[in-house]
Each structure stands twice: as C-alpha cells, then as structure tokens.
Design an enzyme around this catalytic site. Structure first.
Site, mmCIF file in Angstrom:
data_model
loop_
_atom_site.group_PDB
_atom_site.id
_atom_site.type_symbol
_atom_site.label_atom_id
_atom_site.label_comp_id
_atom_site.label_asym_id
_atom_site.label_seq_id
_atom_site.Cartn_x
_atom_site.Cartn_y
_atom_site.Cartn_z
ATOM 1 C CB SER A 18 -0.919 0.014 1.230
ATOM 2 O OG SER A 18 -1.625 1.238 1.295
ATOM 3 C CE LYS A 69 -12.120 -0.639 -2.021
ATOM 4 N NZ LYS A 69 -11.383 -0.031 -3.161
ATOM 5 C CG ASN A 90 -12.421 4.236 -0.347
ATOM 6 O OD1 ASN A 90 -13.317 4.799 0.265
ATOM 7 N ND2 ASN A 90 -11.709 4.859 -1.272
ATOM 8 C CG ASP A 106 -12.403 4.091 -4.752
ATOM 9 O OD1 ASP A 106 -11.334 4.578 -4.330
ATOM 10 O OD2 ASP A 106 -12.702 2.892 -4.627
ATOM 11 C CB ALA A 133 -18.402 -3.919 -15.925
ATOM 12 C CG ASN A 156 -16.401 -6.141 -18.125
ATOM 13 O OD1 ASN A 156 -15.372 -5.612 -17.725
ATOM 14 N ND2 ASN A 156 -16.796 -7.326 -17.702
ATOM 15 N NE ARG A 157 -10.845 -7.726 -19.950
ATOM 16 C CZ ARG A 157 -9.737 -7.715 -19.238
ATOM 17 N NH1 ARG A 157 -8.674 -8.379 -19.664
ATOM 18 N NH2 ARG A 157 -9.660 -7.056 -18.104
ATOM 19 C CB ALA A 160 -22.995 -11.282 -17.663
ATOM 20 C CB ILE A 221 -8.264 3.855 -12.723
ATOM 21 C CG1 ILE A 221 -8.394 2.376 -13.100
ATOM 22 C CG2 ILE A 221 -9.553 4.596 -13.015
ATOM 23 C CD1 ILE A 221 -9.268 1.608 -12.134
#
Length: 277
Positions: A18, A69, A90, A106, A133, A156-157, A160, A221
C-alpha cells in the site's frame, strides 16, 4: 484522558504494497499534526474483532483495501449512500458516539483528479465511454452520473457484468460488446479505462482508438506505468490526458480530513512521495 494521539491506518491482506502510509505520513508531517497512520494486515477471520478493538485503542478511522471492501459494509453501523450504491467501502470513520461510518471516496477521487488534470472538463459535453465493469467502474459510473453525464457507454470483456451495472444504474448506461469497444469511443467526450489492461505485468491495452475525438478527455485509473499506452496514444491524437495516480491521491484526502481535521493538498510533493521520488 482526552488528548490521545489520533491513529489511522489501512487494513487489508496483503497490505505491505500500500502507498497510503507514505502519503498520509507525508501529510501528517507537512501539516505538523500529531498523529500516525499504520498499515495492518488483517485476515478475513479477524475483521470483526479488529473493527471492535481499534477504536478503543485510539484509532479514529481506517482505509480499507482488498479483501475487506465489501465485508465492512455489513459490519458498519452507518453506510453512506455512495458506498451502498458502489457496493464497497474504502474509508471508515470511527465516530465519537462509538458508531462506525463506512464511506467510499473512489468516485470523489476520480472526479477531483479529472478536474485537476483537465480543468476544462465538462461532464455535459457529450457521452462518456467507460471500459471495464468491476469495482472501480462502479465508482466511476456513479461519479459520472452524479456529475451530470447524460449517456454512459459501458463495455466489459464479460458482457454480463456490464449488463448488471445497467440494471442498477438505469437507462443512462448503454452496453456495448467488448469487440465493439472501439466503436463505443467514437464521439465520446470522456473516455475512462477502469480495467487492468496496460498495467505493468498485465495484458496490453488493444482497444482501437481510431474513433477517438481530439477534443476528448482521456483518463486511465492505472498508474503503473504513469503514462499507459492508452494515454500515450490519446495524447498523440491531441486529447487532454489525465493519469491514474491523481485518483489514488484525491480519494485519500477526504478520509484524512475526517480523521485529522484538515483537508490536505494534492500537489506535486504528494505525487512525488507516492512515486518514491
């Protein structure tokens, strides 16, 4: 005894990687605040006990990272609307009345970074295209909607997962198949990569950017490397680009303010500390 030194920290497992202790330590020193920020490796089995014990030891709050989280939402007394919407927290605040307040910063970190890195960014300028996603995408989508983006294109890959976000966030979300992600970018005013593609040690970012407008604001990000392949190509096409390090810094600021009573400045010195410079 009322003048206890305030303590904060980050809990997760693992937690040694971290960047938060270096960042918060820098801010504590910079502003001359008597306090400490400590990394703590807490297992899933010990999470409940840790949240019950740490406030009694002088802790005023915590940052929370993987794998806790989601779990902390069920252990907190109070959960902010944005943490509930994102489905993860977070940041924890240990209140004077003994209650644990769970929040998620976030989304705030994302938009504050965007506004700092691209001062002319206008949420209403046109659609936003979001790649990914997962948990980070949930925070980004929530923040973009809150800022007034009228159409959020999502790919998204695994389709769903994108459809699940649309079910939660409503018709403002338009889902595209992953193979159409390049088409999704065409005409977008804001483009956001929330996937790990392009990160050190991860697969390359291969979404075609032929349709990218030079007027778009592009952000990633990922912050290792600081300038990803996406940002490099977007900059070459004339776009304003914003790296992901600022999101990490800005998401930390609200927690620091709640715990230590002062809103820290996100500046070059803070960036240098996290980069180890």
């Amino acid at each position: 005894m009322t003048d206890r030194i305030p303590l904060a920290g980050v809990i997760g497992s693992p937690v040694a990687h971290s960047k938060s202790p270096a960042l918060h330590g820098h801010w504590l020193k910079r502003y001359g605040i008597a306090g400490y920020y400590i990394p703590m490796d807490v297992s899933r089995d010990d999470l409940r006990d840790a949240l019950a014990t740490l406030p009694r030891m002088g802790f005023v709050g915590l940052n929370v990272t993987i794998p806790h989280k989601e779990a902390v939402l069920g252990l907190a007394d109070l959960v902010s609307d944005r943490a509930a919407l994102i489905g993860a927290a977070n940041t924890l605040i240990f209140r004077a009345d003994g209650k644990v307040h769970a929040d998620n910063t976030d989304g705030v970190g994302f938009t504050d970074n965007l506004r700092q890195g691209a001062p002319g960014w206008d949420p209403a300028a046109g659609p936003a295209a979001v790649l990914g996603a997962g948990g980070a995408a949930r925070a980004v989508v929530s923040a973009l909607a809150e800022q007034g983006v009228r159409e959020i294109r999502l790919s998204n890959r695994t389709r769903a997962r994108a459809e699940a976000l649309r079910a939660e966030f409503g018709p403002k979300i338009v889902v595209y198949d992953w193979v159409q992600a390049g088409n999704m970018i065409e005409g977008a005013a804001t483009v956001v990569n929330t996937t790990s593609l392009g990160m050190v040690g991860k697969p390359e970012f291969r979404v075609p950017l032929d349709g990218l407008s030079p007027d778009a604001v592009v952000t990633d990000i990922v912050y290792a490397p600081l300038e990803t392949a996406l940002l490099k190509e977007a900059r070459a096409r004339g776009c304003v680009t914003v790296d992901g390090l600022g999101m990490l810094l800005h998401q930390a600021a609200p927690g620091f303010e709640r715990w230590f009573g002062l809103r820290p400045e996100v500046d070059a010195a803070a960036r240098a500390v996290v980069l180890g410079e």
